[in-house]
Design a protein around this motif. Sequence first.
Motif, short mmCIF file in Angstrom:
data_model
loop_
_atom_site.label_atom_id
_atom_site.label_comp_id
_atom_site.label_asym_id
_atom_site.label_seq_id
_atom_site.Cartn_x
_atom_site.Cartn_y
_atom_site.Cartn_z
N LEU A 123 0.73 -1.01 0.03
CA LEU A 123 -0.61 0.06 0.07
C LEU A 123 0.63 1.36 0.14
O LEU A 123 0.78 2.62 -0.49
N VAL A 124 2.36 1.21 0.82
CA VAL A 124 3.13 2.52 0.85
C VAL A 124 3.83 2.45 -0.28
O VAL A 124 3.73 4.14 -1.17
N LEU A 125 4.07 1.11 -1.38
CA LEU A 125 4.49 1.75 -2.46
C LEU A 125 3.47 2.33 -3.62
O LEU A 125 4.15 2.90 -4.59
N ALA A 126 2.17 1.31 -3.60
CA ALA A 126 1.20 2.08 -3.98
C ALA A 126 1.14 3.44 -4.09
O ALA A 126 0.48 4.68 -5.02
N GLY A 127 1.26 3.94 -2.55
CA GLY A 127 0.68 5.85 -1.93
C GLY A 127 1.42 6.17 -3.46
O GLY A 127 1.17 7.81 -3.86
N VAL A 128 3.12 5.41 -3.07
CA VAL A 128 4.29 6.83 -3.55
C VAL A 128 3.98 6.83 -5.70
O VAL A 128 4.39 7.81 -5.63
N THR A 129 3.83 6.03 -5.47
CA THR A 129 3.50 5.29 -7.20
C THR A 129 2.01 7.41 -7.63
O THR A 129 2.53 8.36 -8.39
N LEU A 130 1.58 7.00 -6.69
CA LEU A 130 -0.08 7.85 -6.23
C LEU A 130 0.60 9.62 -6.77
O LEU A 130 -0.10 10.31 -7.87
N ILE A 131 1.62 9.58 -5.85
CA ILE A 131 1.89 10.69 -5.68
C ILE A 131 2.64 11.84 -7.05
O ILE A 131 2.76 12.36 -7.58
N HIS A 132 3.07 10.28 -7.06
CA HIS A 132 3.87 10.50 -8.04
C HIS A 132 3.35 11.05 -9.96
O HIS A 132 3.55 11.21 -10.43
N PHE A 133 2.16 9.89 -10.33
CA PHE A 133 1.18 9.87 -11.55
C PHE A 133 0.11 10.57 -11.10
O PHE A 133 -0.73 10.57 -12.47
N SER A 134 -0.13 11.11 -10.61
CA SER A 134 -1.72 11.76 -10.06
C SER A 134 -1.65 12.90 -9.64
O SER A 134 -1.40 13.09 -8.95
N PRO A 135 -2.66 13.60 -9.41
CA PRO A 135 -2.58 14.76 -9.23
C PRO A 135 -3.27 15.27 -7.72
O PRO A 135 -3.31 16.44 -6.81
N LEU A 136 -3.78 13.69 -6.73
CA LEU A 136 -3.54 13.37 -5.32
C LEU A 136 -2.69 14.70 -4.98
O LEU A 136 -1.18 14.34 -5.18
N SER A 137 -2.86 15.05 -3.51
CA SER A 137 -1.40 15.67 -2.74
C SER A 137 -0.94 14.19 -1.62
O SER A 137 -1.45 12.76 -1.43
N ILE A 138 -0.05 14.97 -0.99
CA ILE A 138 0.29 13.47 -0.43
C ILE A 138 -0.50 13.23 1.56
O ILE A 138 -0.43 12.20 1.48
N LYS A 139 -0.82 14.41 1.94
CA LYS A 139 -1.66 14.66 2.53
C LYS A 139 -3.08 13.71 1.68
O LYS A 139 -3.24 12.26 3.07
N THR A 140 -3.43 13.82 1.43
CA THR A 140 -4.74 12.38 0.37
C THR A 140 -3.85 11.46 0.57
O THR A 140 -4.76 10.97 0.95
N VAL A 141 -3.14 11.10 -0.27
CA VAL A 141 -2.60 9.64 0.08
C VAL A 141 -2.51 9.37 0.53
O VAL A 141 -2.66 7.94 0.73
N ALA A 142 -1.89 10.02 2.01
CA ALA A 142 -1.91 9.53 3.04
C ALA A 142 -2.96 8.65 4.01
O ALA A 142 -3.25 7.55 3.64
#
Length: 483
Positions: free
Chosen positions: A431-450
């Motif tokens: 899930l953390v690695l998926a979150g890192v991928t989301l941060i780099h390839f989506s407009p979502l903020s770090i807070k939202t991904v967390a």
Amino acid sequence: MNNIFKSKYTQASTLYVILGILPSAINFLLLPLYLKYLDVSDYGLLVLINLYAGLFNIFGCLQLNIAANTQYFAKGLDRENYRKGVLYATFFISTVMFLIFSAFGGVFFSFYKTDFSFYPLGFIGLVSATLTVWHTIMLVFLKNEYRLKEFGLFSIALTILGIGFQSYFIIELQWGLSGILYGILFSKIIIIPFLIFYFRKWLIIHLKNLKETLKYGRMALKFSLPFLPSILLYWVQTLGDRFVLERFVSIEKVGQYAVILALLTFPQVVVNAVMNAFKPKLLQLLNDEKHSLIQKAEFLFTSFIVLSLVFVLFLGTHLDWITDNNKYIDINQYLFLGVLAILPSSMLYMHQLKIMRVEKTGDISKYAFYAFLTQFLLLFLLVPRYGISGALISFGLSGLLNYTLNAINSYGIHHYSVSKILQPAVAFIILVLAGVTLIHFSPLSIKTVAEIVALLTIILLTVILRKEIQQTYSIILSSNKQE
């Protein structure tokens, strides 16, 4: 059963767990205060002061507290004279070491790249470290004698005074870094005279017993001195990364890194303290070869570690709730890497317990040394190029090496379903690695991904734990039917 919970030993163990967490809890609870009123560069300078104070703590009493914790319960020991011998040896050695460290403080601080002198704040930190050695050894003997009221009273009073003075100096007087150091110092200056007065009988030496008292002081030193190398290695391993980091990055980066580790390591301290309370029971299960129960305990331990890191990830990415200083808020970019880096070392406890049970403690020290060498080498390779990220990668890879070596050793002793135990950790990593991928390839903020990662991890943990509880309940039911 009620008698067990009412026994002084159970009550003492519970109290010692709670009070053992207090030092780390104070730093964690005061973190919002530091982040709001302390500049990040000042937090970095606090790290440099604590490095020298930590080094003093190793040599300040030559680890006589270890001897006092162990030898005090030996058969045939004259405890009164032993206590006096250790106390006076501690006071004498710490005073001599204080003079030596005061003389060489300027030399040590000259190794820092940052232009920061030992006097006056480094000296204040050293005075506090000396007083810490004094009250620590007296509290050790209070613990040994199960004097719970006095132990709890003095420990809690020290905590309240420390928080109170620091809060007043930082908020009201706006002293910043000086407020932290003077707040710590003043709390100790008030408590130690009360300790000495209250237990003055401990310090009265009769001439006829002087030889016996000195003999016990030498005996304690003989026991404690061999621990110095391992304690020094632990200091280098846990704090040396700050020293290396300071060579290559700004003092502000050092402060940011210290805040990250303060967030990452506190839950680990709490979980380990709780596990220590159950240590006798866990050792008994190991001795009785109750493998299924040990596996369940390890599974729950892993789950709690993951849950605590979820809390860290969520809190660390929402620091804007407690501070508007962007230099602190910016550490959220390192939190995903940080929780991955801290995970292996956080899960060491159960493996090391199994190794200790078969008296192969030398292997634990050997693996720790290999991890230290790995971390030290990686720090010099990665920090100059990647800064804080390089330090976290070094920490994570060395921790992974240490965990792997301990795990291979412990699984050789006791065979368990490794995949089942690691389910929570593996799910969290994915899930953390998926979150890192989301941060780099989506407009979502770090807070939202967390927030997404935290929510999904909690849901997965709930499902996994519910399944585990159901299986355990089914086993109990089936065993009851057979009976």
